[in-house]
Scaffold this motif. Structure first.
Motif, mmCIF file in Angstrom:
data_model
loop_
_atom_site.group_PDB
_atom_site.id
_atom_site.type_symbol
_atom_site.label_atom_id
_atom_site.label_comp_id
_atom_site.label_asym_id
_atom_site.label_seq_id
_atom_site.Cartn_x
_atom_site.Cartn_y
_atom_site.Cartn_z
ATOM 1 N N ILE A 164 0.833 -1.206 0.000
ATOM 2 C CA ILE A 164 0.000 0.000 0.000
ATOM 3 C C ILE A 164 0.872 1.262 0.000
ATOM 4 N N THR A 165 2.092 1.153 0.551
ATOM 5 C CA THR A 165 2.984 2.317 0.551
ATOM 6 C C THR A 165 3.430 2.656 -0.867
ATOM 7 N N GLU B 10 7.284 -4.720 -8.595
ATOM 8 C CA GLU B 10 6.853 -5.548 -7.463
ATOM 9 C C GLU B 10 7.363 -6.977 -7.650
ATOM 10 N N ALA B 11 7.999 -7.505 -6.595
ATOM 11 C CA ALA B 11 8.588 -8.840 -6.679
ATOM 12 C C ALA B 11 7.531 -9.946 -6.789
ATOM 13 N N LYS C 68 0.734 -6.636 2.309
ATOM 14 C CA LYS C 68 -0.078 -7.147 3.436
ATOM 15 C C LYS C 68 -1.568 -6.910 3.252
ATOM 16 N N ALA D 92 -4.344 -7.113 6.486
ATOM 17 C CA ALA D 92 -5.016 -5.984 7.138
ATOM 18 C C ALA D 92 -6.507 -6.017 6.815
ATOM 19 N N GLU D 93 -7.336 -5.684 7.822
ATOM 20 C CA GLU D 93 -8.777 -5.763 7.592
ATOM 21 C C GLU D 93 -9.528 -4.494 7.983
ATOM 22 N N SER D 94 -8.815 -3.518 8.558
ATOM 23 C CA SER D 94 -9.503 -2.260 8.846
ATOM 24 C C SER D 94 -8.532 -1.094 8.730
ATOM 25 N N VAL E 48 13.492 -6.470 -7.636
ATOM 26 C CA VAL E 48 14.688 -5.643 -7.792
ATOM 27 C C VAL E 48 15.809 -6.321 -7.018
ATOM 28 N N GLU F 71 15.081 -5.495 3.265
ATOM 29 C CA GLU F 71 15.258 -5.521 1.814
ATOM 30 C C GLU F 71 15.845 -4.176 1.343
ATOM 31 N N ALA G 288 6.025 0.818 6.233
ATOM 32 C CA ALA G 288 5.671 0.519 7.614
ATOM 33 C C ALA G 288 6.876 0.564 8.549
ATOM 34 N N VAL H 42 2.852 1.525 11.372
ATOM 35 C CA VAL H 42 2.491 0.282 10.668
ATOM 36 C C VAL H 42 1.123 0.337 10.002
ATOM 37 N N ILE I 2 -2.302 1.264 7.882
ATOM 38 C CA ILE I 2 -2.469 1.599 6.464
ATOM 39 C C ILE I 2 -2.405 3.112 6.260
HETATM 40 C C1 FAD Z 1 -1.692 -9.959 9.575
HETATM 41 C C2 FAD Z 1 -1.645 -8.466 9.511
HETATM 42 C C3 FAD Z 1 -2.774 -7.734 9.833
HETATM 43 C C4 FAD Z 1 -2.749 -6.347 9.776
HETATM 44 N N1 FAD Z 1 -3.887 -5.661 10.061
HETATM 45 C C5 FAD Z 1 -3.913 -4.322 9.886
HETATM 46 C C6 FAD Z 1 -5.133 -3.614 9.998
HETATM 47 O O1 FAD Z 1 -6.201 -4.199 10.219
HETATM 48 N N2 FAD Z 1 -5.105 -2.273 9.817
HETATM 49 C C7 FAD Z 1 -3.947 -1.599 9.513
HETATM 50 O O2 FAD Z 1 -3.991 -0.365 9.356
HETATM 51 N N3 FAD Z 1 -2.772 -2.254 9.369
HETATM 52 C C8 FAD Z 1 -2.735 -3.594 9.535
HETATM 53 N N4 FAD Z 1 -1.565 -4.278 9.354
HETATM 54 C C9 FAD Z 1 -0.352 -3.521 8.999
HETATM 55 C C10 FAD Z 1 -0.343 -3.100 7.538
HETATM 56 O O3 FAD Z 1 -1.080 -3.991 6.760
HETATM 57 C C11 FAD Z 1 1.086 -3.067 6.997
HETATM 58 O O4 FAD Z 1 1.947 -2.381 7.888
HETATM 59 C C12 FAD Z 1 1.118 -2.357 5.638
HETATM 60 O O5 FAD Z 1 0.213 -2.960 4.750
HETATM 61 C C13 FAD Z 1 2.541 -2.398 5.089
HETATM 62 O O6 FAD Z 1 2.559 -1.836 3.807
HETATM 63 P P1 FAD Z 1 3.907 -1.595 3.018
HETATM 64 O O7 FAD Z 1 3.534 -1.228 1.638
HETATM 65 O O8 FAD Z 1 4.766 -0.642 3.784
HETATM 66 O O9 FAD Z 1 4.675 -2.985 3.064
HETATM 67 P P2 FAD Z 1 4.313 -4.369 2.382
HETATM 68 O O10 FAD Z 1 2.853 -4.606 2.394
HETATM 69 O O11 FAD Z 1 5.212 -5.348 3.055
HETATM 70 O O12 FAD Z 1 4.746 -4.187 0.868
HETATM 71 C C14 FAD Z 1 6.083 -4.250 0.453
HETATM 72 C C15 FAD Z 1 6.095 -4.812 -0.942
HETATM 73 O O13 FAD Z 1 7.442 -4.818 -1.432
HETATM 74 C C16 FAD Z 1 7.624 -5.976 -2.199
HETATM 75 N N5 FAD Z 1 9.069 -6.228 -2.308
HETATM 76 C C17 FAD Z 1 9.920 -6.648 -1.347
HETATM 77 N N6 FAD Z 1 11.172 -6.747 -1.818
HETATM 78 C C18 FAD Z 1 11.122 -6.370 -3.122
HETATM 79 C C19 FAD Z 1 12.094 -6.239 -4.149
HETATM 80 N N7 FAD Z 1 13.381 -6.523 -3.936
HETATM 81 N N8 FAD Z 1 11.696 -5.831 -5.385
HETATM 82 C C20 FAD Z 1 10.401 -5.522 -5.624
HETATM 83 N N9 FAD Z 1 9.427 -5.630 -4.684
HETATM 84 C C21 FAD Z 1 9.781 -6.033 -3.437
HETATM 85 C C22 FAD Z 1 6.869 -7.042 -1.434
HETATM 86 O O14 FAD Z 1 6.583 -8.155 -2.241
HETATM 87 C C23 FAD Z 1 5.629 -6.270 -1.012
HETATM 88 O O15 FAD Z 1 4.582 -6.380 -1.937
HETATM 89 C C24 FAD Z 1 -1.550 -5.672 9.407
HETATM 90 C C25 FAD Z 1 -0.416 -6.406 9.089
HETATM 91 C C26 FAD Z 1 -0.457 -7.784 9.126
HETATM 92 C C27 FAD Z 1 0.767 -8.566 8.760
#
Ligand code: FAD
Length: 480
Positions: free
Chosen positions: A16-17, A37-38, A45, A60-62, A253, A285, A446, A451, A453
């Motif tokens: 989502i970031t 995206e890998a 998440k 994540a669900e909310s 990457v 990473e 995150a 952490v 969304i």
């Molecule tokens: C079980 C669970 C429940 C959660 N519930 C909630 C909730 O209800 N509400 C809430 O607000 N938050 C919740 N969170 C937290 C939130 O979902 C995460 O912190 C957030 O989604 C992280 O987003 P991100 O984009 O920073 O990281 P990520 O979602 O980890 O995305 C990183 C992306 O980078 C990609 N990547 C990694 N290495 C490489 C590379 N070398 N080259 C290319 N791509 C790469 C990965 O495949 C991944 O798709 C929850 C987390 C978990 C695990």
């Protein structure tokens, strides 16, 4: 008027970031954007699974509705009509083997309404009497970061940590409260503690501040999306594609190289050159990718710990269900179970209840149980069948759920939740500051700014603006 400068920017990581960073770059209107995206899907998440034919968020669900960022993104990508709020807000915590409603007024576990806390019967009399000692201890005068566990234990007693703060925070961070940075867990409370007389007064001030803000905003604290929060990722991807963003999944990457102007991104299909990059991957990473071009930042990022968790989603037959009240419950480790938190999905979200009503067999209850804490991963050594059996057994013992399910799914999230240890803000600041010598790169996600969304969306958008500023500055320098 001069035509807007076009820059080629790559966003690495489409959680989502990264999706938010790409969306912000597109909004700036002057940039060609590639999302790398890998995995074979975007969202990280955020992903929708399925149990007994009913869609259920497996990650994540909310989303926080008291912050604007997540809901704003949802609206911008066309999901406004699908934004929903929980049908029930009440949750419980297991205390002395009984599920007790979580009282109103907790601020990072610190009680602001002692009557409500006493009435909840979560704490012992001794634990309750210990709380007001805080107001006789003198000013906290907090100037440096501390751990939530240490600080709350000192001021209001260990029982507040074990019975309130730990379960509330474990639900978000899956971490250890004795290591968790208070400054990251609740920045407003941390700031208030520099000027208030006591922790209880500071918590009250934060509570009233957020109550005023909530009053002005008028609305629920949390929101979801009909069909699953995972739709936010899929819809953002579609909106990006419609704006001409190249979204490449299965594009890991493998390395980064700084060029005299810009960055070279190594992928399995060869090197690609960009004017700037947003690194929206987990910290480990990012460290790996930056280790040659920015070794100081890489070393800081490498020290960020992660917790692994697993979500067990169970579909129970309607016929044998006890009355399930509220949105679910939290379980502190002092209760002796492995499960950390349970969501009654079909109670919490009306769209899930409707979906379960029309699925076969009709009227199932869908329940999500969460396992895994940082530093305590033994429970995750079980295979999926063993973990589901454990969930069934523990939910039967705690909440009287039947021992038989119609269907169950285990989703594992390896090294998924970054741990904000004491001093995290400074650590991230040092890593980012060290990148001033390497313009055209920004860290987002995150691991750095929160952490949730909403925090991730904000982090992605901020990173996009940062690299665009870098690029504009470099153009101005070139034009002397
Ligand atoms: C079980 C669970 C429940 C959660 N519930 C909630 C909730 O209800 N509400 C809430 O607000 N938050 C919740 N969170 C937290 C939130 O979902 C995460 O912190 C957030 O989604 C992280 O987003 P991100 O984009 O920073 O990281 P990520 O979602 O980890 O995305 C990183 C992306 O980078 C990609 N990547 C990694 N290495 C490489 C590379 N070398 N080259 C290319 N791509 C790469 C990965 O495949 C991944 O798709 C929850 C987390 C978990 C695990």
């Amino acid at each position: 008027m001069a035509a807007p400068q076009r820059f080629d920017v790559a966003v690495i990581g489409a959680g989502i970031t990264g999706l938010s960073a790409a969306w912000e770059l597109v909004a700036a209107g002057a940039t060609s954007v590639t999302l790398l995206e890998a995995a074979d899907r975007v969202g990280g998440k955020l992903v929708i699974g399925e149990v007994a034919g009913v869609p259920v968020d497996a990650g994540a669900e909310s989303m926080l509705a008291v912050r604007p960022e997540a809901l704003r993104l949802a609206s911008e990508v066309g999901l406004k009509p699908s934004i929903v709020h929980p049908a029930t807000r009440g949750a419980s915590v297991l205390s002395g083997g009984h599920l007790r409603p979580i009282p109103i007024g907790l601020v990072t576990g610190v009680p602001t309404d002692l009557r409500a806390l006493a009435a909840s019967r979560i704490m012992s009399l001794r634990g309750l009497l210990r709380i007001p000692v805080d107001q006789m201890m003198g000013r906290p005068a907090l100037t440096e970061d501390v751990s939530v566990g240490d600080f709350l234990s000192r001021r209001v007693g260990r029982e507040v940590v074990d019975r309130l703060a730990e379960p509330l925070l474990a639900g978000v961070y899956a971490g250890n409260p004795d290591q968790l940075s208070l400054r990251m867990a609740n920045p407003s409370l941390f700031r208030q503690l520099a000027r208030d007389d006591s922790l209880l007064n500071a918590a009250n001030a934060v509570k009233s501040g957020s109550a005023i803000a909530a009053g002005a905003r008028r609305g629920p604290v949390f929101a979801g999306i009909r069909g699953g929060v995972g739709r936010l990722a899929a819809k953002t991807e579609a909106a990006l594609a419609a704006k001409g963003v190249l979204v490449r999944t299965g594009a890991q990457v493998t390395g980064l190289r700084r060029l005299s102007a810009g960055w070279q991104v190594q992928t399995r299909s060869g090197p690609l050159d960009y004017d700037a990059i947003v690194l929206a991957v987990p910290a480990g990473e990012a460290a790996r990718l930056l280790r040659t071009s920015a070794p100081f930042a890489a070393a800081r990022l490498l020290s960020i710990d992660y917790a692994s968790v697993a979500v067990v989603t169970l579909a129970y037959p309607a016929a044998r269900l006890p009355a399930l009240t509220g949105s679910g419950f939290l379980v502190p480790p002092v209760e002796g179970y492995q499960v950390k938190g349970v969501t009654y999905v079909t109670n919490k979200w009306e769209w899930e209840a409707k979906a379960a009503k029309t699925a076969t067999p009709k009227g199932m209850a869908i329940v999500r149980a969460s396992y895994g804490r940082c530093g305590d991963i033994a429970v995750l050594d079980r295979d999926d069948a063993e973990l589901a059996t454990l969930a069934r057994r523990e939910l039967a013992a705690i909440a009287g759920l039947p021992p038989i399910t119609i269907d169950e799914r285990v989703t594992r999230w390896n090294k998924a939740l970054p741990q904000y240890h004491v001093g995290h803000v400074e650590l991230v600041g040092r890593a980012r500051d060290s990148l001033v010598d390497a313009p055209g790169v920004a860290l987002a996600g995150a691991a750095y700014d929160g952490v949730g969304i909403a925090s991730c969306v904000a982090s992605g958008r901020q990173a996009a603006r940062k690299v665009l500023r870098d690029l504009e500055e470099s153009v101005m320098e070139d034009h002397g």
